[in-house]
Motif scaffolding. Structure first.
Motif, PDB file in Angstrom:
ATOM      1  N   SER A 110      -6.640  17.917  -9.192  1.00 53.64           N
ATOM      2  CA  SER A 110      -5.381  18.637  -8.984  1.00 53.64           C
ATOM      3  C   SER A 110      -4.692  18.273  -7.671  1.00 53.64           C
ATOM      4  O   SER A 110      -3.462  18.335  -7.598  1.00 53.64           O
ATOM      5  N   GLY A 111      -5.468  17.893  -6.649  1.00 51.83           N
ATOM      6  CA  GLY A 111      -4.872  17.472  -5.374  1.00 51.83           C
ATOM      7  C   GLY A 111      -3.841  16.371  -5.596  1.00 51.83           C
ATOM      8  O   GLY A 111      -2.885  16.235  -4.830  1.00 51.83           O
ATOM      9  N   ILE A 112      -4.015  15.586  -6.653  1.00 50.53           N
ATOM     10  CA  ILE A 112      -3.053  14.522  -6.964  1.00 50.53           C
ATOM     11  C   ILE A 112      -2.182  14.896  -8.163  1.00 50.53           C
ATOM     12  O   ILE A 112      -0.961  14.944  -8.065  1.00 50.53           O
ATOM     13  N   HIS A 113      -2.822  15.208  -9.311  1.00 52.69           N
ATOM     14  CA  HIS A 113      -1.988  15.304 -10.518  1.00 52.69           C
ATOM     15  C   HIS A 113      -1.147  16.568 -10.605  1.00 52.69           C
ATOM     16  O   HIS A 113      -0.199  16.639 -11.376  1.00 52.69           O
ATOM     17  N   LYS A 114      -1.470  17.561  -9.752  1.00 55.77           N
ATOM     18  CA  LYS A 114      -0.630  18.760  -9.780  1.00 55.77           C
ATOM     19  C   LYS A 114       0.356  18.787  -8.616  1.00 55.77           C
ATOM     20  O   LYS A 114       1.093  19.755  -8.444  1.00 55.77           O
ATOM     21  N   SER A 115       0.339  17.739  -7.789  1.00 52.59           N
ATOM     22  CA  SER A 115       1.220  17.764  -6.621  1.00 52.59           C
ATOM     23  C   SER A 115       2.638  17.372  -7.031  1.00 52.59           C
ATOM     24  O   SER A 115       2.856  16.835  -8.114  1.00 52.59           O
ATOM     25  N   GLU A 116       3.580  17.617  -6.123  1.00 57.69           N
ATOM     26  CA  GLU A 116       4.971  17.279  -6.439  1.00 57.69           C
ATOM     27  C   GLU A 116       5.163  15.783  -6.559  1.00 57.69           C
ATOM     28  O   GLU A 116       5.948  15.300  -7.366  1.00 57.69           O
ATOM     29  N   SER A 117       4.446  15.035  -5.712  1.00 60.07           N
ATOM     30  CA  SER A 117       4.537  13.582  -5.808  1.00 60.07           C
ATOM     31  C   SER A 117       3.133  12.983  -5.906  1.00 60.07           C
ATOM     32  O   SER A 117       2.512  12.657  -4.891  1.00 60.07           O
ATOM     33  N   PRO A 118       2.628  12.837  -7.138  1.00 64.60           N
ATOM     34  CA  PRO A 118       1.281  12.273  -7.293  1.00 64.60           C
ATOM     35  C   PRO A 118       1.132  10.930  -6.588  1.00 64.60           C
ATOM     36  O   PRO A 118       0.097  10.631  -6.006  1.00 64.60           O
ATOM     37  N   LYS A 119       2.179  10.130  -6.589  1.00 66.08           N
ATOM     38  CA  LYS A 119       2.097   8.807  -5.972  1.00 66.08           C
ATOM     39  C   LYS A 119       1.835   8.930  -4.461  1.00 66.08           C
ATOM     40  O   LYS A 119       0.944   8.299  -3.911  1.00 66.08           O
ATOM     41  N   LYS A 120       2.645   9.785  -3.826  1.00 71.87           N
ATOM     42  CA  LYS A 120       2.505   9.976  -2.380  1.00 71.87           C
ATOM     43  C   LYS A 120       1.120  10.532  -2.037  1.00 71.87           C
ATOM     44  O   LYS A 120       0.464  10.095  -1.107  1.00 71.87           O
ATOM     45  N   GLU A 121       0.702  11.529  -2.815  1.00 71.76           N
ATOM     46  CA  GLU A 121      -0.604  12.147  -2.540  1.00 71.76           C
ATOM     47  C   GLU A 121      -1.746  11.161  -2.763  1.00 71.76           C
ATOM     48  O   GLU A 121      -2.690  11.102  -1.987  1.00 71.76           O
ATOM     49  N   ALA A 122      -1.647  10.374  -3.841  1.00 71.63           N
ATOM     50  CA  ALA A 122      -2.710   9.398  -4.117  1.00 71.63           C
ATOM     51  C   ALA A 122      -2.811   8.412  -2.953  1.00 71.63           C
ATOM     52  O   ALA A 122      -3.916   8.064  -2.519  1.00 71.63           O
ATOM     53  N   ALA A 123      -1.655   7.990  -2.444  1.00 71.21           N
ATOM     54  CA  ALA A 123      -1.653   7.044  -1.314  1.00 71.21           C
ATOM     55  C   ALA A 123      -2.308   7.704  -0.094  1.00 71.21           C
ATOM     56  O   ALA A 123      -3.059   7.063   0.656  1.00 71.21           O
ATOM     57  N   LYS A 124      -2.053   8.987   0.081  1.00 74.26           N
ATOM     58  CA  LYS A 124      -2.631   9.717   1.219  1.00 74.26           C
ATOM     59  C   LYS A 124      -4.166   9.783   1.089  1.00 74.26           C
ATOM     60  O   LYS A 124      -4.894   9.502   2.041  1.00 74.26           O
ATOM     61  N   TYR A 125      -4.643  10.143  -0.093  1.00 76.75           N
ATOM     62  CA  TYR A 125      -6.097  10.207  -0.298  1.00 76.75           C
ATOM     63  C   TYR A 125      -6.727   8.817  -0.156  1.00 76.75           C
ATOM     64  O   TYR A 125      -7.825   8.668   0.377  1.00 76.75           O
ATOM     65  N   ALA A 126      -6.009   7.807  -0.620  1.00 81.27           N
ATOM     66  CA  ALA A 126      -6.526   6.440  -0.487  1.00 81.27           C
ATOM     67  C   ALA A 126      -6.714   6.105   0.989  1.00 81.27           C
ATOM     68  O   ALA A 126      -7.769   5.618   1.406  1.00 81.27           O
ATOM     69  N   ASP A 127      -5.713   6.385   1.792  1.00 84.28           N
ATOM     70  CA  ASP A 127      -5.784   6.085   3.232  1.00 84.28           C
ATOM     71  C   ASP A 127      -6.927   6.824   3.907  1.00 84.28           C
ATOM     72  O   ASP A 127      -7.691   6.245   4.669  1.00 84.28           O
ATOM     73  N   VAL A 128      -7.015   8.112   3.615  1.00 83.00           N
ATOM     74  CA  VAL A 128      -8.072   8.926   4.235  1.00 83.00           C
ATOM     75  C   VAL A 128      -9.442   8.337   3.876  1.00 83.00           C
ATOM     76  O   VAL A 128     -10.315   8.160   4.728  1.00 83.00           O
ATOM     77  N   SER A 129      -9.625   8.005   2.596  1.00 83.93           N
ATOM     78  CA  SER A 129     -10.938   7.529   2.147  1.00 83.93           C
ATOM     79  C   SER A 129     -11.253   6.164   2.749  1.00 83.93           C
ATOM     80  O   SER A 129     -12.366   5.904   3.211  1.00 83.93           O
ATOM     81  N   TRP A 130     -10.269   5.293   2.772  1.00 83.23           N
ATOM     82  CA  TRP A 130     -10.476   3.939   3.292  1.00 83.23           C
ATOM     83  C   TRP A 130     -10.787   3.989   4.803  1.00 83.23           C
ATOM     84  O   TRP A 130     -11.733   3.358   5.274  1.00 83.23           O
ATOM     85  N   ASN A 131     -10.003   4.757   5.540  1.00 79.62           N
ATOM     86  CA  ASN A 131     -10.238   4.847   6.983  1.00 79.62           C
ATOM     87  C   ASN A 131     -11.609   5.434   7.286  1.00 79.62           C
ATOM     88  O   ASN A 131     -12.281   5.015   8.226  1.00 79.62           O
ATOM     89  N   ALA A 132     -12.028   6.375   6.471  1.00 83.77           N
ATOM     90  CA  ALA A 132     -13.353   6.980   6.691  1.00 83.77           C
ATOM     91  C   ALA A 132     -14.453   5.954   6.427  1.00 83.77           C
ATOM     92  O   ALA A 132     -15.466   5.915   7.132  1.00 83.77           O
ATOM     93  N   LEU A 133     -14.262   5.108   5.435  1.00 89.02           N
ATOM     94  CA  LEU A 133     -15.270   4.081   5.146  1.00 89.02           C
ATOM     95  C   LEU A 133     -15.382   3.105   6.323  1.00 89.02           C
ATOM     96  O   LEU A 133     -16.479   2.755   6.749  1.00 89.02           O
ATOM     97  N   ILE A 134     -14.241   2.714   6.846  1.00 90.89           N
ATOM     98  CA  ILE A 134     -14.244   1.782   7.992  1.00 90.89           C
ATOM     99  C   ILE A 134     -14.925   2.459   9.192  1.00 90.89           C
ATOM    100  O   ILE A 134     -15.716   1.850   9.893  1.00 90.89           O
ATOM    101  N   GLU A 135     -14.604   3.726   9.390  1.00 90.18           N
ATOM    102  CA  GLU A 135     -15.190   4.479  10.490  1.00 90.18           C
ATOM    103  C   GLU A 135     -16.706   4.610  10.314  1.00 90.18           C
ATOM    104  O   GLU A 135     -17.466   4.556  11.284  1.00 90.18           O
ATOM    105  N   ARG A 136     -17.147   4.780   9.065  1.00 89.27           N
ATOM    106  CA  ARG A 136     -18.569   5.000   8.786  1.00 89.27           C
ATOM    107  C   ARG A 136     -19.408   3.755   9.080  1.00 89.27           C
ATOM    108  O   ARG A 136     -20.500   3.852   9.599  1.00 89.27           O
ATOM    109  N   ASP A 137     -18.881   2.585   8.696  1.00 91.63           N
ATOM    110  CA  ASP A 137     -19.763   1.403   8.742  1.00 91.63           C
ATOM    111  C   ASP A 137     -19.691   0.610  10.040  1.00 91.63           C
ATOM    112  O   ASP A 137     -18.784   0.537  10.726  1.00 91.63           O
TER     113      ASP A 137
END
Ligand code: S5P
Length: 264
Positions: free
Chosen positions: A237-264
């Motif tokens: 729902s964080g993505i598919h129920k949001s007003e702009s699924p595209k924008k939200e998906a990009a936001k979650y992508a960034d958060v997840s990717w940056n966390a992976l870089i930070e982790r390793d």
């Protein structure tokens, strides 16, 4: 490139699908699996169109679509494949091995289009063999994600159960990985310590707005989940129920990717 980014998770992975996932994640800079919980085919098509470039996998519940037909579903799967997405049917199988094998066919014929499926290990390890036989019956291969933890409040998957699922699942080549609870980073970290590096941990129960969701769902922070050892955040729902699924998906992508870089 995927090896550089994913480190030991890449070098120790024995599953081709896990490697495929890691490659897609690096290409798209996203560790997001979209839980595409919309109940019309049009809603699903719109969603893939909008968010496809920002996600690495697509999680479905094929049995909740009101206007499902085999034809529309195969078009949908083709669209998902063209968008470079792994297709993950969250069927949560739980029966004995031979019945599960048959449930992979039937009207939905899950074995024909899924790359990943979920299963509970409550009936014992033969369920994994049942699922794997179903894929080999049609000359395909796939991976099983075992539910080791759940995100919903009051669930019955206690520590002892989790440990048993992990120790059994770790030994099985057909097990791609485990579902862990994204809403509790501390428990997730413990799960990662038990799982080691060879298998994936994918986590639902994440939302940038941390807190309680509908009907007992609990949410944790996506960055924390990745830092605690999750390899993929499952976001619905964080993505598919949001007003702009595209924008939200990009936001979650960034958060997840940056966390992976930070982790390793
Ligand atoms: O423990 C779990 C396991 C799963 S697979 N908790 C979950 O929520 N899920 C699934 O993740 C659930 O079936 C749904 O499709 C998704 C979460 O959706 P959201 O809208 O709460 O982000």
């Amino acid at each position: 490139m995927a090896e550089e980014i994913w480190g030991e998770r890449w070098t120790q992975a024995t599953s081709d699908i896990a490697k495929k996932y890691m490659e897609i994640s690096v290409k798209k800079k996203s560790l997001v699996c979209l839980a595409a919980d919309r109940n019309t085919m049009q809603g699903l098509f719109d969603l893939i169109e909008e968010v496809g470039p920002h996600i690495a996998a697509l999680k479905t519940h094929v049995d909740l679509v009101d206007d499902w037909t085999p034809e529309s579903w195969s078009k949908f799967c083709k669209k998902a494949n063209d968008a470079d997405l792994l297709i993950f049917e969250d069927r949560k199988f739980a029966d004995i091995g031979k019945i599960t094998r048959n449930q992979m066919s039937g009207i939905y014929n899950i074995r024909q289009w899924s790359d990943l499926v979920t299963a509970h290990l409550i009936s014992g390890p033969d369920i994994v063999d049942g699922i794997q036989s179903a894929w080999s019956d049609v000359g395909r291969s796939g991976g099983v994600l075992l539910l080791a933890q759940m995100s919903s409040r009051g669930n019955l998957l206690n520590h002892d159960y989790t440990d048993k699922v992990v120790s059994s699942g770790k030994q099985h080549r057909g097990v791609f990985g485990f579902i862990g609870n994204g809403s509790r980073p501390k428990e997730l970290k413990e799960l990662r310590d038990k799982v080691g590096y060879e298998k994936m941990i994918w986590t639902p129960g994440v939302n940038i707005a941390v807190g309680d969701g509908e009907m007992g769902q609990r949410y944790g922070d996506p960055r924390e989940a990745i830092l605690a050892g999750s390899d993929c955040i499952i976001v619905g729902s964080g993505i598919h129920k949001s007003e702009s699924p595209k924008k939200e998906a990009a936001k979650y992508a960034d958060v997840s990717w940056n966390a992976l870089i930070e982790r390793d």
